[in-house]
Enzyme design. Structure first.
Site, PDB file in Angstrom:
ATOM      1  N   ARG A   1     -14.042  15.560   7.361  1.00  0.00           N
ATOM      2  CA  ARG A   1     -14.745  15.839   6.094  1.00  0.00           C
ATOM      3  C   ARG A   1     -16.235  16.077   6.351  1.00  0.00           C
ATOM      4  O   ARG A   1     -16.825  15.407   7.202  1.00  0.00           O
ATOM      5  CB  ARG A   1     -14.582  14.671   5.124  1.00  0.00           C
ATOM      6  CG  ARG A   1     -13.190  14.573   4.543  1.00  0.00           C
ATOM      7  CD  ARG A   1     -13.062  13.355   3.655  1.00  0.00           C
ATOM      8  NE  ARG A   1     -11.942  12.548   4.098  1.00  0.00           N
ATOM      9  CZ  ARG A   1     -11.792  11.263   3.829  1.00  0.00           C
ATOM     10  NH1 ARG A   1     -12.694  10.622   3.123  1.00  0.00           N
ATOM     11  NH2 ARG A   1     -10.743  10.607   4.268  1.00  0.00           N
TER      12      ARG A   1
ATOM     13  N   ARG B   1      -2.568  -2.193  -3.434  1.00  0.00           N
ATOM     14  CA  ARG B   1      -3.788  -1.407  -3.246  1.00  0.00           C
ATOM     15  C   ARG B   1      -3.704  -0.219  -4.206  1.00  0.00           C
ATOM     16  O   ARG B   1      -2.718   0.527  -4.200  1.00  0.00           O
ATOM     17  CB  ARG B   1      -3.855  -0.887  -1.816  1.00  0.00           C
ATOM     18  CG  ARG B   1      -5.046   0.001  -1.632  1.00  0.00           C
ATOM     19  CD  ARG B   1      -4.975   0.816  -0.394  1.00  0.00           C
ATOM     20  NE  ARG B   1      -6.202   1.577  -0.259  1.00  0.00           N
ATOM     21  CZ  ARG B   1      -6.279   2.739   0.360  1.00  0.00           C
ATOM     22  NH1 ARG B   1      -5.214   3.264   0.919  1.00  0.00           N
ATOM     23  NH2 ARG B   1      -7.415   3.369   0.436  1.00  0.00           N
TER      24      ARG B   1
ATOM     25  N   ASN C   1       0.870  -1.173   0.000  1.00  0.00           N
ATOM     26  CA  ASN C   1       0.000   0.000   0.000  1.00  0.00           C
ATOM     27  C   ASN C   1       0.908   1.224   0.000  1.00  0.00           C
ATOM     28  O   ASN C   1       1.432   1.610   1.044  1.00  0.00           O
ATOM     29  CB  ASN C   1      -0.897  -0.050   1.248  1.00  0.00           C
ATOM     30  CG  ASN C   1      -1.883   1.108   1.297  1.00  0.00           C
ATOM     31  OD1 ASN C   1      -1.832   2.023   0.467  1.00  0.00           O
ATOM     32  ND2 ASN C   1      -2.777   1.071   2.266  1.00  0.00           N
TER      33      ASN C   1
ATOM     34  N   GLU D   1      -8.282  -5.284   4.998  1.00  0.00           N
ATOM     35  CA  GLU D   1      -8.134  -4.990   3.571  1.00  0.00           C
ATOM     36  C   GLU D   1      -6.929  -5.715   2.976  1.00  0.00           C
ATOM     37  O   GLU D   1      -6.962  -6.157   1.832  1.00  0.00           O
ATOM     38  CB  GLU D   1      -8.020  -3.471   3.358  1.00  0.00           C
ATOM     39  CG  GLU D   1      -9.361  -2.784   3.552  1.00  0.00           C
ATOM     40  CD  GLU D   1      -9.261  -1.318   3.902  1.00  0.00           C
ATOM     41  OE1 GLU D   1      -8.811  -0.997   5.021  1.00  0.00           O
ATOM     42  OE2 GLU D   1      -9.623  -0.476   3.065  1.00  0.00           O
TER      43      GLU D   1
ATOM     44  N   HIS E   1     -13.420   2.578  -0.225  1.00  0.00           N
ATOM     45  CA  HIS E   1     -13.397   1.526   0.819  1.00  0.00           C
ATOM     46  C   HIS E   1     -13.952   0.205   0.295  1.00  0.00           C
ATOM     47  O   HIS E   1     -14.391  -0.635   1.078  1.00  0.00           O
ATOM     48  CB  HIS E   1     -14.250   1.902   2.060  1.00  0.00           C
ATOM     49  CG  HIS E   1     -13.749   3.063   2.853  1.00  0.00           C
ATOM     50  ND1 HIS E   1     -14.601   3.973   3.443  1.00  0.00           N
ATOM     51  CD2 HIS E   1     -12.511   3.457   3.196  1.00  0.00           C
ATOM     52  CE1 HIS E   1     -13.897   4.872   4.102  1.00  0.00           C
ATOM     53  NE2 HIS E   1     -12.615   4.581   3.968  1.00  0.00           N
TER      54      HIS E   1
END
Ligand code: ADP
Length: 398
Positions: free
Chosen positions: A241, A91, A7, A384, A180
């Site tokens: 956010r 990823r 990643n 993940e 996601h």
């Protein structure tokens, strides 16, 4: 087969070596400050101590070399040579409309990832650099790209189109992509296992609640809607956010506060969400502490977050025409029992009811519903990296 999961960020690179045959983690670590003074690698063999290696890493290729050296090191290494790495899974944040699933990387795939840079300018470039660095260091080993957006490519047009002039979809591919995806897919598969039913027969709402949060409707194993949109700014309010707001607020604020595009983007991405609401923190642990000490705004911020997540559960069960389970995952979903309880509070009419004792669990797979609940509420820690390893194994190993 051992799969190396990579990643790559702009100045960091996380990795895990996973034995895909038995899904066991062999080693993990991360390189930080790549290209910056003071770069170092933290390497951890499974069940071993963290080894800190301070070394100059001018580029991601240097970082990958150092990762490989650590994995095969006679003292703290876990394999004897790169021959024991069967494939590398990367990823990749944005696959645009090009990728509906994970793929073996070739030149065309790299071109398509490059074409998506416009859609994810902060993420796709380092992902691509990580791929090139691995190809350079391990030219004979197959590489696979696993996209955050791919799982959501099954969302139908009525859910992914925005009602703005159609030409902007044609010209710029402005539409909902969702993010996601790897996490939502992983917990959906685990949920099916826990419920003892094929995923293809289930209606699930998966809640990935962390610093960034998203909610996904998964009907018969396919993502049919998700709360994030063209970018990860949309959906429920997050740590910093805003989530969904009336777009006219943007023009209003630009005018009143004389803001540049960069400034308004900063406000909505970095200074909004529960952080902006509370004025305390983006971290829900801090919010909980502050609220317990009487801070009203910290309490309000958590309520607004919970309300919006609850609203998505209702909306998504409506569009699927039913619901079998709600799945909590990621930092907040896995650990914050109070938030779980507030989110599902008031959904008993839908058959969702959690057992306060079972809800005390954190960070483990559990069914926290009461025995009479007709909709199960599950907690499933996301993984993940394992999902990336299994997708890679699926494409390369079999
Ligand atoms: P990211 O999106 O950066 O991966 P995480 O999934 O780690 O974020 O989620 C971060 C959020 O999860 C924070 O708001 C934090 O309060 C919460 N969280 C993480 N770990 C714990 C924990 N052990 N106990 C309570 N809350 C936690």
């Amino acid at each position: 087969m051992n799969i190396l999961v990579i990643n790559a960020g702009s100045s960091s690179l996380k990795y895990q070596l996973i034995d895909a045959d038995n899904k066991n983690l062999i080693s993990k670590g991360f390189c930080e400050r790549i290209g910056i003074e003071g770069s170092q690698l933290k390497h951890q063999p499974k069940d071993g101590d963290v080894v800190v290696i301070k070394s100059v890493m001018k580029s991601h290729a240097d970082a990958i070399k150092l990762v490989i050296d650590s994995l095969i090191d006679p003292n703290h290494g876990v394999i004897s040579s790169t021959d024991e790495i069967g494939a590398v899974g990367h990823r990749v944040v944005h696959g645009g409309e090009y990728f509906k699933k994970s793929v073996i990387i070739n030149e065309d795939v790299k071109k398509a990832i490059e074409a998506c840079v416009e859609l994810a300018p902060l993420h796709n470039p380092p992902n691509l650099i990580g791929i090139n660095a691995c190809e350079h260091v391990m030219p004979k080993i197959k590489q696979v790209a696993v996209f955050d957006t791919a799982f959501h490519q099954t969302i139908p047009y009525e859910a992914y189109m925005y009602a703005i002039p159609y030409e902007y979809y044609e010209k710029y591919k402005i539409r909902k992509y969702g993010f996601h995806g790897t996490s939502h897919k992983y917990v959906a598969q685990r949920a099916a296992k826990m419920l003892g039913k094929p995923l293809e027969q289930l209606k699930l709402v998966t809640l990935h609640l962390g610093n960034g949060s998203s909610v996904t409707a998964i009907n018969h194993g396919k993502s049919v809607d998700t709360s994030m949109g063209f970018t990860p700014l949309a959906g429920v309010p997050m740590g910093t956010r805003s989530g969904d707001i009336d777009p006219a607020i943007v023009f209003f604020l630009i005018e009143k506060e004389h803001l540049s595009i960069e400034e308004i983007s900063d406000i909505l991405n970095k200074h909004s969400g529960v952080c902006g609401l509370s004025g305390v923190s983006s971290d829900f642990r801090d919010l909980e502490d502050a609220a317990n000490n009487g801070n009203k705004r910290a309490e309000i911020a958590q309520d607004i977050f919970a309300y919006n997540v609850r609203k998505y559960i209702g909306t998504y069960s409506a569009i699927m025409g039913g619901l079998d389970a709600v799945v909590f995952t990621a930092g907040i979903g896995e650990n914050n029992s109070q938030m779980r309880s507030v989110i599902v509070n008031g959904l008993t009419y839908k058959g969702i009811k959690i057992d306060p004792e079972k809800n005390k669990l954190r960070g483990v797979e559990a069914d926290i519903s009461t025995s009479e609940a007709s909709v199960r509420t599950l907690v499933i820690p996301t993984n993940e990296e394992l999902m990336i390893a299994m997708d890679t194994f699926e494409l390369v190993g079999k």
